[in-house]
Design a protein around this motif. Structure first.
Motif, PDB file in Angstrom:
ATOM      1  N   SER A  48       0.932  -1.093  -0.171  1.00 17.28           N
ATOM      2  CA  SER A  48      -0.160   0.308   0.166  1.00 17.28           C
ATOM      3  C   SER A  48       0.638   1.637   0.213  1.00 17.28           C
ATOM      4  CB  SER A  48      -0.633   0.126   1.509  1.00 17.28           C
ATOM      5  OG  SER A  48      -0.210   0.246   1.999  1.00 17.28           O
ATOM      6  N   THR A  56      -4.582   1.499  -4.027  1.00 15.32           N
ATOM      7  CA  THR A  56      -5.653   1.208  -4.828  1.00 15.32           C
ATOM      8  C   THR A  56      -6.004  -0.415  -4.227  1.00 15.32           C
ATOM      9  OG1 THR A  56      -5.669   1.344  -6.540  1.00 15.32           O
ATOM     10  CG2 THR A  56      -6.592   2.890  -6.087  1.00 15.32           C
ATOM     11  N   GLY A  59      -6.397  -1.582  -1.335  1.00 14.67           N
ATOM     12  CA  GLY A  59      -7.523  -1.219  -0.477  1.00 14.67           C
ATOM     13  C   GLY A  59      -8.877  -1.694  -0.933  1.00 14.67           C
ATOM     14  N   SER A  60      -8.798  -2.343  -2.419  1.00 14.30           N
ATOM     15  CA  SER A  60     -10.078  -3.501  -2.626  1.00 14.30           C
ATOM     16  C   SER A  60      -9.849  -4.166  -2.486  1.00 14.30           C
ATOM     17  CB  SER A  60      -9.883  -3.165  -4.715  1.00 14.30           C
ATOM     18  OG  SER A  60      -8.481  -3.182  -4.832  1.00 14.30           O
ATOM     19  N   LEU A  62      -9.202  -4.985   0.431  1.00  7.56           N
ATOM     20  CA  LEU A  62      -9.462  -5.365   2.082  1.00  7.56           C
ATOM     21  C   LEU A  62     -10.736  -5.587   2.156  1.00  7.56           C
ATOM     22  CD1 LEU A  62      -6.413  -3.659   4.357  1.00  7.56           C
ATOM     23  CD2 LEU A  62      -6.975  -5.739   3.936  1.00  7.56           C
ATOM     24  N   HIS A  63     -11.199  -4.498   0.905  1.00  8.80           N
ATOM     25  CA  HIS A  63     -13.447  -4.217   0.826  1.00  8.80           C
ATOM     26  C   HIS A  63     -13.845  -5.283   0.330  1.00  8.80           C
ATOM     27  CE1 HIS A  63     -11.846  -0.094   1.416  1.00  8.80           C
ATOM     28  NE2 HIS A  63     -13.157  -0.432   2.180  1.00  8.80           N
ATOM     29  N   GLY A  64     -13.427  -6.020  -0.083  1.00  4.23           N
ATOM     30  CA  GLY A  64     -13.594  -7.612  -0.654  1.00  4.23           C
ATOM     31  C   GLY A  64     -13.814  -8.557   0.355  1.00  4.23           C
ATOM     32  N   THR A  65     -14.661  -9.883  -0.089  1.00  4.43           N
ATOM     33  CA  THR A  65     -15.206 -10.231   0.704  1.00  4.43           C
ATOM     34  C   THR A  65     -14.682 -11.197   1.442  1.00  4.43           C
ATOM     35  OG1 THR A  65     -17.040 -11.061  -0.639  1.00  4.43           O
ATOM     36  CG2 THR A  65     -17.589 -12.045   1.421  1.00  4.43           C
ATOM     37  N   SER A  68     -12.121  -8.573   4.031  1.00  3.60           N
ATOM     38  CA  SER A  68     -12.669  -8.272   4.935  1.00  3.60           C
ATOM     39  C   SER A  68     -13.028  -9.410   5.922  1.00  3.60           C
ATOM     40  CB  SER A  68     -14.491  -8.117   4.471  1.00  3.60           C
ATOM     41  OG  SER A  68     -14.373  -6.561   3.585  1.00  3.60           O
ATOM     42  N   LEU A 121     -15.227  -2.381  12.193  1.00  2.00           N
ATOM     43  CA  LEU A 121     -14.808  -2.779  10.962  1.00  2.00           C
ATOM     44  C   LEU A 121     -15.906  -1.778  10.419  1.00  2.00           C
ATOM     45  CD1 LEU A 121     -14.177  -6.405  10.249  1.00  2.00           C
ATOM     46  CD2 LEU A 121     -12.844  -3.759   9.736  1.00  2.00           C
TER      47      LEU A 121
END
Lengths: 124, 230
Positions: A48, A56, A59-60, A62-65, A68, A121
């Motif tokens: 990162s 990015t 970021g993407s 960690l925002h995925g299933t 997360s 979260l």
């Protein structure tokens, strides 16, 4: 025949662990898991920080299933280890060492850790 | 009431197995009464018991996963089927009878008696009521073994870790105003295993049928050690 080694009953699945025992096992396991997850955490941090693209990408992820879930796991083990560590320090100075206080605090740690991880979260 | 009990007979050479029994129970029956009824049905079934009122500490067993004294555990408190096994981590001699030698060995290690350096006085050694109060919660142990055999640290290191019972006894003599070897007692415990293998899991406190608190006693020893080192 009589000289054979006597059996020992020690089947952990058949022994009922009290809540303080369960909390203690998670405390141990969470400590181990945190150490094992250090390389992954450092890799993600490094990625990162390399450039905008890396940032990015992480970021993407960690925002995925899956991302997360990993983040939730990391946060949960960290918080459980932190809370139970504080509980142990308090017991060392004779706070919450009596019946039934140690049971309540063990329940509190075990339930509060996942709850506050979800809260942090932003899932709850 | 349905019972499932652990059976092992060294003479047959067979692996341990679980055997089911159906016992008729009456109001007020304790687990010990249930075990006696099983013995009436099958006289080869072995378990230790004596006083029948929670004083001698002979009939500690693992029932439905928890270590308890059979004579003071009402059957009405237990969920069916009542699963009875020997104490965890101890070598089984026969059925519910386990070899407690290691447990007694650790007890002996802490010198469970008063030691006087000075010559014995003519009369008894007096204690103030406050000094006597310090022994409360420490002297009542009946050595049933419920605590030590519920302790994971004792499961994994029964030779090196003294276990909650022996450490409770150590605290009892460290706390005693009449004992004159307090410093030596604490020196003897200053070891990575004997005392410090306790990880405050507190299964011992959950298991103790006399409502004693070995974890608190261990904390007391640690605090005394700290005080004497500064």
């Amino acid at each position: 025949m009589a000289l054979q080694k006597p059996p020992v009953f020690l089947n952990l699945l058949q022994i009922r662990l009290p809540i303080a025992g369960i909390m203690s096992i998670i405390h141990r396991a969470s400590g181990m898991l945190m150490v094992l997850l250090i390389p992954l955490s450092i890799y993600l941090l490094d990625l990162s920080l390399t450039d905008e693209q890396g940032f990015t990408a992480v970021g993407s992820l960690l925002h995925g299933t899956v991302g997360s879930l990993i983040l939730l796991l990391l946060l949960w083990v960290l918080l459980h280890h932190l809370y139970s560590g504080i509980r142990y320090l308090l017991i060392d100075v004779e706070i919450g060492v009596d019946r039934p206080a140690y049971r309540y605090t063990a329940w509190a740690v075990t339930l509060l850790a996942p709850f506050s991880a979800l809260l942090l979260l932003g899932i709850l | 009431m349905k019972f499932t009990v652990y059976r092992y007979n060294p003479e047959t050479g067979h692996e341990p197995r679980m055997q089911d029994f159906e016992i008729e129970v009456e109001r007020g029956m304790m687990l010990r009464d249930g075990l006696i009824a099983i013995q009436d049905e099958d006289e080869s079934f072995a378990f230790r018991h004596s006083c029948g009122e929670g004083v001698c500490g002979s009939d500690g067993v693992n029932v439905n996963g928890s270590n308890r004294l059979a004579c003071i555990t009402p059957l009405s408190e237990l969920r069916e089927p009542v699963v009875v096994r020997p104490f965890p981590g101890r070598p089984v001699i026969r059925d519910l009878v386990v070899d407690m030698s290691q447990f007694y060995k650790q007890y002996k290690q802490v010198d469970p008696w008063l030691v006087r350096r000075e010559p014995m006085p003519e009369q008894e050694i007096l204690q103030s009521p406050q000094e006597r109060d310090r022994l409360d919660g420490l002297y009542e142990c009946i050595m049933c073994g419920c605590c030590s055999t519920a302790c994971p640290s004792f499961w994994w290191n029964p030779e090196k870790f003294y276990g909650p019972q022996a450490l409770l006894t150590a605290a009892r003599f460290i706390a005693d105003s009449r004992d004159q070897t307090t410093a030596q007692r604490m020196d003897a415990l200053d070891d990575p295993f004997k005392l410090f293998r306790c990880h405050t899991i507190m299964n011992c406190v959950d298991a103790c049928p006399k409502n004693l608190n070995p974890t608190k006693a261990i904390g007391f020893i640690k605090a005394q050690m700290l005080k004497s080192s500064i």
